[in-house]
Design a protein around this motif. Sequence first.
Motif, PDB file in Angstrom:
ATOM      1  N   LYS A   1      78.201   9.573  45.536  1.00 59.34           N
ATOM      2  CA  LYS A   1      77.662  10.131  46.611  1.00 59.34           C
ATOM      3  C   LYS A   1      77.733   8.324  46.794  1.00 59.34           C
ATOM      4  CE  LYS A   1      74.548  14.021  46.256  1.00 59.34           C
ATOM      5  NZ  LYS A   1      73.139  14.645  47.094  1.00 59.34           N
ATOM      6  N   ILE A   2      77.334   7.440  46.554  1.00 59.12           N
ATOM      7  CA  ILE A   2      77.517   6.713  46.664  1.00 59.12           C
ATOM      8  C   ILE A   2      78.199   5.258  46.402  1.00 59.12           C
ATOM      9  CG2 ILE A   2      76.530   3.647  45.495  1.00 59.12           C
ATOM     10  CD1 ILE A   2      73.742   5.415  45.051  1.00 59.12           C
TER      11      ILE A   2
ATOM     12  N   ASP B   1      81.122   7.853  46.392  1.00 58.29           N
ATOM     13  CA  ASP B   1      82.285   7.698  48.690  1.00 58.29           C
ATOM     14  C   ASP B   1      81.855   7.140  49.175  1.00 58.29           C
ATOM     15  OD1 ASP B   1      82.922   9.459  46.293  1.00 58.29           O
ATOM     16  OD2 ASP B   1      81.081  11.524  46.945  1.00 58.29           O
ATOM     17  N   ASP B   2      80.476   6.627  49.686  1.00 57.12           N
ATOM     18  CA  ASP B   2      80.140   5.850  50.776  1.00 57.12           C
ATOM     19  C   ASP B   2      81.064   4.647  51.101  1.00 57.12           C
ATOM     20  OD1 ASP B   2      78.733   7.801  51.677  1.00 57.12           O
ATOM     21  OD2 ASP B   2      76.501   6.745  50.967  1.00 57.12           O
ATOM     22  N   TRP B   3      80.668   4.175  49.385  1.00 60.00           N
ATOM     23  CA  TRP B   3      81.546   2.884  49.317  1.00 60.00           C
ATOM     24  C   TRP B   3      82.870   3.182  49.227  1.00 60.00           C
ATOM     25  CZ3 TRP B   3      80.623   0.226  43.126  1.00 60.00           C
ATOM     26  CH2 TRP B   3      81.532  -1.167  43.497  1.00 60.00           C
ATOM     27  N   GLU B   4      83.547   4.056  48.462  1.00 55.23           N
ATOM     28  CA  GLU B   4      84.932   3.898  48.780  1.00 55.23           C
ATOM     29  C   GLU B   4      85.020   3.867  50.606  1.00 55.23           C
ATOM     30  OE1 GLU B   4      86.245   7.517  47.222  1.00 55.23           O
ATOM     31  OE2 GLU B   4      86.215   6.735  45.645  1.00 55.23           O
ATOM     32  N   ARG B   5      84.128   4.154  51.652  1.00 55.04           N
ATOM     33  CA  ARG B   5      85.322   4.712  53.304  1.00 55.04           C
ATOM     34  C   ARG B   5      85.206   3.296  53.832  1.00 55.04           C
ATOM     35  NH1 ARG B   5      80.557   8.356  52.557  1.00 55.04           N
ATOM     36  NH2 ARG B   5      81.682  11.000  52.224  1.00 55.04           N
TER      37      ARG B   5
ATOM     38  N   GLU C   1      77.648  -5.590  52.477  1.00 51.74           N
ATOM     39  CA  GLU C   1      77.373  -3.637  52.254  1.00 51.74           C
ATOM     40  C   GLU C   1      78.025  -3.140  50.825  1.00 51.74           C
ATOM     41  OE1 GLU C   1      78.918  -5.417  54.502  1.00 51.74           O
ATOM     42  OE2 GLU C   1      78.328  -4.190  56.548  1.00 51.74           O
TER      43      GLU C   1
ATOM     44  N   TYR D   1      76.180  -1.458  47.511  1.00 53.66           N
ATOM     45  CA  TYR D   1      76.368   0.051  47.098  1.00 53.66           C
ATOM     46  C   TYR D   1      77.230  -0.303  45.516  1.00 53.66           C
ATOM     47  CZ  TYR D   1      77.661   1.763  52.189  1.00 53.66           C
ATOM     48  OH  TYR D   1      77.651   2.375  53.037  1.00 53.66           O
TER      49      TYR D   1
ATOM     50  N   TYR E   1      74.671   1.864  43.147  1.00 56.32           N
ATOM     51  CA  TYR E   1      75.850   2.615  41.993  1.00 56.32           C
ATOM     52  C   TYR E   1      75.636   2.632  40.243  1.00 56.32           C
ATOM     53  CZ  TYR E   1      80.217   4.523  39.189  1.00 56.32           C
ATOM     54  OH  TYR E   1      80.913   4.276  38.089  1.00 56.32           O
TER      55      TYR E   1
END
Length: 338
Positions: A124-125, A127-131, A282, A286, A290
Motif C-alpha cells: 500500500k505504501i 502504491d502511494d509512492w508510485e502515484r 515525499e 515512502y 516501505y
Amino acid sequence: MEKNVLHYFVDTNSSRGFVSFWESNFGKLEKVVKLDGYPDLLVTQLVSQACAQALGCEQEVELVHNCLDNSLQGIILPGQKTGLLNLPAYGDESYSLRLAEDENLSKARERVQRAYGCFGQALKIHDDWERIFISSMDFEAMDELAEETAEKLFGGQKTDRAGSCADRFFGAATVNGSYDYIPNITQEIPKRYFLKGRPGTGKSTFLKMLARAAQDRGYRTEAYHCAFDPNSLDMIAVRELGLCVFDSTAPHEYFPDRDSDEIIDIYKAAVQPGTDEKYEKEIAGYSAGYKAKVREATGYLGEAKLAYHQYQKSVLESVNPDRRIGSMDWIIGKLFGR
C-alpha cells in the motif's frame, strides 16, 4: 559460476500471500516426484545427489530454491524430462500434514501469515509512492519506447510454432533479506538490457509487453515475476535470441559490466524532468515506511524459519534411517528413469 546449472524460485512469500508457479515449470514434464513437507535436510541431500549425477553425465540442471531460506527445494532435469519438488508443510499447497497437531508447525504458519500482512502494508505504501511518478509520466513517450524496443529485440523474426512461457521468480524475500539469482540466470545470455526507472514508471508493463511480443512470435520465454508483488514482472529472457531485459533497480540493482550490456532508462525517456527533486521529501518518507514494513516482515519470516526448523527436527527423529535411504534411492531412480 557453474555452467549447466540454472537457479531460480517457483514460489514466494509476498504481499499477496503464498504464490506458486510450480505448475508452470513442472507441469509439462513427463515425470514429477512431488513431495509434501519433507524435511529440508533430506531434500537438500536428494537434490544435491541428483544434481551431481546429472552434471557427471554433462546434462543441464535447474535447481529450485526455497523462498523462505534459499535452501534447495527441487530440481528439474530437462534432458530426462523429470523433476522433483518439495512443497513446504507451512505453505498453502501442502496437504498431507494438515491433520498433524504440532505447535511449531502452527507457529511457523502463523508467523508467515503475519509476514504477509506486513508485506501487504508495504504494498500500500509502495502504491502511494508510485502515484508520484504516474502523475508525472508521459505515456505517449512510454508507448513509443516500448514499440521501439520490441522492434529492436524482435523485428520481423518469428518461429513456426506456438510460443510458450515459464513463470518463475529470480529472487525471494528470505529470512536473510532480499536475494536474487540474476547473475546466474543471465550468465549465458549474450545481450542484457538493464531496465531503469522509478516505482510507477511502467517497468512491469513494459516487460509484459515484451513477453507477449516474444510469445506471439513463437519463442520460449522465461517470465520472472516480482517476489514482492507477483502480479508484476521483473525480467523476461528469450534464450533462443540470446537476450534478456530486467528491472535492475533496488532491491535487485545491477549495472552493466560487459561491453554488450545496455541500459533502457524509462525515467529519462518518459518522466517529467525534476520529478525526483520536486517530491524528494515525499519519496524519502515512502521509501522509509516501505523499508520498515519489509524489515518487520523479514523478522516474522525469521521466526517462522526457527519454528519450522524445530518441527522438521522432530520429523527427522521419527524417520527410520534404513527407510530414509531406501526412499531416497527410489526417488533418484525415478528421476533418472530407472
